[in-house]
Design a protein around this motif. Structure first.
Motif, short mmCIF file in Angstrom:
data_model
loop_
_atom_site.label_atom_id
_atom_site.label_comp_id
_atom_site.label_asym_id
_atom_site.label_seq_id
_atom_site.Cartn_x
_atom_site.Cartn_y
_atom_site.Cartn_z
N CYS A 72 0.85 -1.20 0.00
CA CYS A 72 0.00 0.00 0.00
C CYS A 72 0.88 1.25 0.00
CB CYS A 72 -0.92 0.01 1.22
SG CYS A 72 -1.92 -1.49 1.38
N GLY A 73 0.60 2.14 -0.92
CA GLY A 73 1.43 3.33 -1.11
C GLY A 73 1.74 4.12 0.15
N PRO A 74 0.72 4.48 0.96
CA PRO A 74 1.00 5.27 2.16
C PRO A 74 1.93 4.55 3.14
CG PRO A 74 -1.31 5.43 1.59
CD PRO A 74 -0.72 4.39 0.69
N ASN A 96 5.67 4.29 1.51
CA ASN A 96 6.35 5.59 1.57
C ASN A 96 6.36 6.17 2.98
OD1 ASN A 96 6.82 6.30 -1.42
ND2 ASN A 96 4.68 5.66 -1.36
N GLY A 97 5.23 6.01 3.68
CA GLY A 97 5.06 6.70 4.95
C GLY A 97 5.87 6.12 6.09
N ARG A 143 6.79 17.32 11.95
CA ARG A 143 6.91 16.44 10.79
C ARG A 143 6.48 15.01 11.16
NH1 ARG A 143 6.40 14.98 5.69
NH2 ARG A 143 8.02 13.57 4.93
N GLU A 190 2.77 14.96 11.33
CA GLU A 190 2.20 15.02 9.98
C GLU A 190 2.21 13.63 9.34
OE1 GLU A 190 3.02 17.54 5.89
OE2 GLU A 190 4.73 16.91 7.09
N LEU A 191 3.33 12.92 9.49
CA LEU A 191 3.44 11.59 8.89
C LEU A 191 2.49 10.60 9.55
CD1 LEU A 191 7.29 11.50 8.37
CD2 LEU A 191 5.56 11.31 6.57
N LEU A 243 -0.70 10.96 7.93
CA LEU A 243 -0.73 10.52 6.54
C LEU A 243 -0.82 9.00 6.37
CD1 LEU A 243 1.75 12.85 4.59
CD2 LEU A 243 -0.74 12.69 4.38
N ARG A 262 -5.10 4.32 6.02
CA ARG A 262 -4.83 4.38 4.59
C ARG A 262 -4.04 3.16 4.15
NH1 ARG A 262 -2.04 9.20 2.71
NH2 ARG A 262 -3.13 8.96 0.73
#
Lengths: 426, 73
Positions: free
Chosen positions: A348-350, A353-354, A374, A377-378, A381, A385
Motif C-alpha cells: 500500500c502506497g502510504p 512511503n510513509g 513532521r 504530519e506523517l 498521513l 490508509r
C-alpha cells in the motif's frame, strides 16, 4: 556499489534493534494460571485434559452468544472486539471457523504458550463454536517459525479424532512476518494465495473464507469461549471483577532475555505483575503497535481494559514491555519504528512511503535536528490508509512517544538524551 | 439522498492520481501522489465520483454505502 553504513546506523542495528522471537529461540516461562493455564502441569494430552474437566459441552449458537454477551467476552488478538456480536453475525449458513494462533506481534508469546501447553483448551472452544454454527470446517493457523507448535497441535487433533470428534480441521502455516497474522492476510493464506493483507470490503463475519461467513478469532479467544461454555457465565466470573469477568493472558518482556507468559484475573494490580524496579520505568503496553505509559500513570493501575483505556493506552494482545533501566524511550521507539517500517508488506502506497519516512523523521528527532511536527504530519498521513492496521499501529506507537515524553523530545532536540535518569519519568 | 463513500483498494492503488483530477472536490493527493479522501460523496458530485471509479487505471476505487455497523472489526 553499496554504501558503507555510518557509525550511527551500525550501532542502531547491533545494539538497539528489537529482537524478533525467531531470532533468539528463548522459550518464555509459562506459569500455571487460574483458568486457561490451570492444567499445564499435567501436560498437553487429551486424557489428562478430559480427566480434569470432563467432556466439553455443546451449547447452541444462541446460548453461546448469550454467554459471551453476559461476560462481555472480547477478542484477544488486540482489537478487543465484542465476541458476541461477531458470533451472531457469523451464525448463518455454511460458516467457517478459523483459529488464528499465528501471533504476528513479535513481542507476544501467549498464543504460542497456550497452544503448546494446553492445546485442548483452545480446540474445545473451536469445537464448541463449530458445533454452534453447524459446521465441521475448522482451520487452524500456526506460525511457520514454530514447528514444535504444529507438531503439538497435530498430535492434539489426532487424539480428538480417536476420541470420536468429527471435525474437518486443516492446519496452515503463516509466514514469519508482522502482518501475516492480520485477519485478511490469514484469509488469503487459507485461499492458497500469498499470506499478505488485502482490502476488506466487508467484515469477515459477513464475507470471509471464499465469500462465506467466517468466524476468525485469536487462539486465546477460543480458549476463553471453551472455558465459558464449560463453566457458564457465573463460573467464568469466579475470576476478575464484576465489570470485567475472567482472566487474560499477558506476555511480559516478550522480546527480552527473560520472557514470561502469565494468566491473570482482570483487576490484578500492575504492581503484582511487574517487578518493583520495572514499576519505576516507562512501560510499552500492547506491544510494538502499543502505547507508552509513564511510571506515574502506572501507580495504582490494574490489568483492566477500562482502567488502561482511561490512562490513554490499550491492553492490546496483552504484551508488556518494561523499559530496561538506563534506556531512553525515544531511542527504543526509534529502533522499533525502524523495524516496523521494514515489516511493511510493501503493497500500500502510504505504508511503503510513509513508514520509512516516519522512521527517518523519528530518528532525526531522536538524534537531533528533527521536528515533532513532521512526525505528527506523517502519523496523520498513514492512519486508515492501508489494507491492514500496520501503519495505524506504528503511528499509535509514535504518537504515544510524543504525548508521553514531551520534555525528553525537547531535550533530544537540543542534542541531550536524559534517558534513564529517574527525574525524567517521575 | 444517501451518502456514499469513495473507498480505495490500497494494495491496488499505484498513485496515478486520475481520481484527484476528476474529483478535486473530494480527493487530493499526499506528498507521494496517493489519494486522500476528504469527505463522503453526495449530491451532484456523485456522477463524477462514478466516472472516477471507471477511470482509475488500476480499478482501485469503489463507491460504497457506509459500512454496516457492528459486524466485526
Amino acid at each position: 556499489m553499496t554504501a558503507m553504513p555510518t557509525q550511527e546506523t551500525t550501532e542502531m542495528s547491533n545494539a538497539l534493534r528489537p529482537i524478533a522471537r525467531n531470532d533468539m529461540g528463548l522459550d518464555p516461562v509459562v506459569s500455571q494460571g487460574p483458568a486457561l493455564l490451570a492444567g499445564i502441569a499435567q501436560g498437553p494430552g487429551l486424557v489428562a485434559h478430559r480427566g480434569r474437566l470432563g467432556p466439553a459441552p455443546t451449547p447452541s449458537a444462541d446460548e453461546l452468544v448469550e454467554m459471551a454477551r453476559a461476560v462481555d467476552l472480547r477478542g484477544r488478538g488486540g482489537a478487543g472486539f465484542p465476541f458476541a456480536i461477531k458470533l451472531a453475525a457469523a451464525a448463518r449458513r455454511r460458516a467457517v471457523v478459523v483459529v488464528n494462533a499465528s501471533e504476528g506481534e513479535p513481542a507476544s508469546r501467549k498464543d504460542a504458550a497456550l497452544m503448546t501447553c494446553s492445546p485442548h483448551v483452545v480446540l474445545d472452544g473451536a469445537a464448541a463454536v463449530a458445533h454452534a454454527l453447524g459446521t465441521r470446517e475448522v482451520h487452524v493457523v500456526v506460525p511457520s517459525e514454530l514447528p514444535s507448535m504444529r507438531r503439538i497441535v497435530e498430535k492434539a487433533l489426532s487424539e480428538r479424532a480417536e476420541a470420536g470428534e468429527r471435525l474437518k480441521v486443516k492446519l496452515h502455516e503463516a509466514a514469519p512476518r508482522f502482518v501475516a497474522g492480520q485477519a485478511q492476510a490469514v484469509l488469503q493464506l487459507l485461499a492458497g494465495r500469498e499470506n499478505l493483507p488485502v482490502t476488506a470490503w466487508q467484515p469477515e463475519a459477513v464475507s470471509g473464507h471464499r465469500g462465506r461467513p467466517t468466524l476468525l478469532s485469536n487462539a486465546e479467544t477460543f480458549a476463553h469461549l471453551g472455558h465459558l461454555a464449560r463453566m457458564g457465565p457465573q463460573g467464568y466470573g469466579a475470576h476478575g471483577t464484576a465489570a470485567e469477568p475472567g482472566t487474560t493472558l499477558l506476555t511480559l518482556r516478550g522480546d527480552g532475555w527473560d520472557p514470561e507468559v502469565r494468566e491473570v484475573a482482570y483487576g490484578t494490580p500492575l504492581a503484582d505483575v511487574l517487578t518493583a524496579a520495572e514499576m519505576t520505568q516507562p512501560l510499552l503496553l500492547g506491544g510494538y503497535h502499543g502505547t507508552w505509559l509513564r511510571p506515574a500513570q502506572m501507580q495504582g493501575l490494574t490489568v483492566s481494559r477500562t482502567a488502561i483505556a482511561e490512562a490513554g493506552a490499550t491492553l492490546g494482545a496483552g504484551v508488556m514491555l518494561p523499559l530496561a533501566e538506563g534506556w531512553c524511550p525515544l531511542v527504543r521507539t526509534a529502533a522499533l519504528v525502524d523495524y516496523l517500517a521494514g515489516q511493511s508488506a510493501g503493497r500500500c502506497g502510504p505504508c511503503i512511503n510513509g513508514l520509512p519516512a516516519m522512521a527517518e523523521a523519528v530518528r532525526a528527532l531522536v538524534h537531533r535536528g528533527g521536528s515533532a511536527a513532521r512526525v505528527e504530519e506523517l502519523c496523520g498521513l498513514v492512519v486508515r490508509r492501508g489494507a491492514c492496521a500496520h501503519p495505524d499501529g506504528t503511528a499509535r506507537l509514535v504518537a504515544s512517544m510524543l504525548a508521553r515524553f514531551p520534555e525528553e523530545v525537547d531535550s533530544h532536540a537540543l542534542g541531550d538524551c536524559r534517558g534513564g535518569r529517574d527525574e525524567v519519568f517521575a | 439522498m444517501s451518502e456514499h463513500l469513495l473507498r480505495v483498494d490500497w494494495p491496488a492503488c499505484k498513485g496515478h492520481g486520475v481520481c484527484a483530477e476528476i474529483l478535486p472536490e473530494v480527493v487530493s493527493l499526499d506528498e507521494w501522489g496517493f489519494p486522500i479522501m476528504h469527505e463522503p460523496v453526495k449530491g451532484d458530485v456523485l456522477d463524477m465520483a462514478r466516472r472516477a471509479v471507471k477511470a482509475c487505471p488500476t480499478l482501485a476505487l469503489r463507491l460504497t454505502e457506509p459500512p454496516p455497523r457492528h459486524a466485526g472489526p
